[in-house]
Write a protein that holds these residues in place. Sequence first.
Motif: not given
Length: 366
Positions: A166-167, A240-246, A315-324
Amino acid sequence: MKLSQPPFVLCGPTGTLIADGVQARYADVTAAQAMMRSGSQPMLLGALPFNLDSPAALMVPRAVQRTAAPPDWPTGPLPAVRIAAEIPAPEEHRARIRRAHAQLAAPDTSLHKVVLARALRLVADAPLDGRVILARLLAADPAAYGYLVDLTAAGGEYSGAALVGASPELLVARDGERVICQPFAGSAPRCVDADLDAATGSALAASVKDRHEHQLVVDAVREVLRPLCRQMTIPAQPRLRRTAAVWHLCTPITARINDISTTALDLALALHPTPAVGGVPADVASNLIATLEGDRGFYAGAVGWCDGHGNGEWVVSIRCAQLAPDGCSTLVHAGGGIVAESNPDDELNETTIKFGTILTALGVQR
């Protein structure tokens, strides 16, 4: 990726796009770009790697579905997930920052900023479902760009793997002549206490270090767009832009395309990697990243689509997980921009905070 999961999903403020099946796959970015310019296919979608010389995971879908809202997927439960390894160890990450800082401070340097990232290897007690992870991420931050991408087209270790995240950051969108970019750079942690949280956001907006880091990104985007676009509008001050964490600093940039044959994919490739995930100048920063980190894979790449009219959204692929492929292990990254004023301890803490988005979605105890 499990067969029950679609090969591509992108959710954002303008709606959701879901691919139904795959007609063709492209690992070569140049071949995919030429195909879209030729007009031989109605749409291309997928993921670009951080290093564009590496294999991409791009697809021509058999069909696509557009909806106003994200899919109504379950948010759990997920199997237990734990951290198995830090890559590199925290002290090594600090050492990398000090090495970058030495290059930034050298009298003959051309380097002004570099983004350094670290990773966590996670293991799960049973296979993870990318749909559940995406649903959790969007529940936590409905304003984010949520994505789930089958990485099989990249081949090798990526066959059967998936990228889910979720970027907050739009790399570029094109709709007719209109072009939009929303570069991010500069961040601070959110706080539970409302007054302290507001004060943290205000301090970020006033931070000389973070404003400098952010301006480098805005200037770089402007220079890339200048020969491609006209009527460029760039606010004088970041928002200023806010996400849940940052908390983040963000500058929305709008323009009009000069040549309608320039596709959204062309724009994404011209802009990537922005200094928000690479550095300034891009080539020097990318070389240092490769030396210090190695291959980032699809972290800090881009996820999106481009249609036969040249319109699209990346979109920029940050805040992500690469699943095996087996779904039982995953790799997550977090990075931070290093400039001359950076402190190694602060930068390490920044990555720890940024891990929070994906670790919370996965239910990892910290």
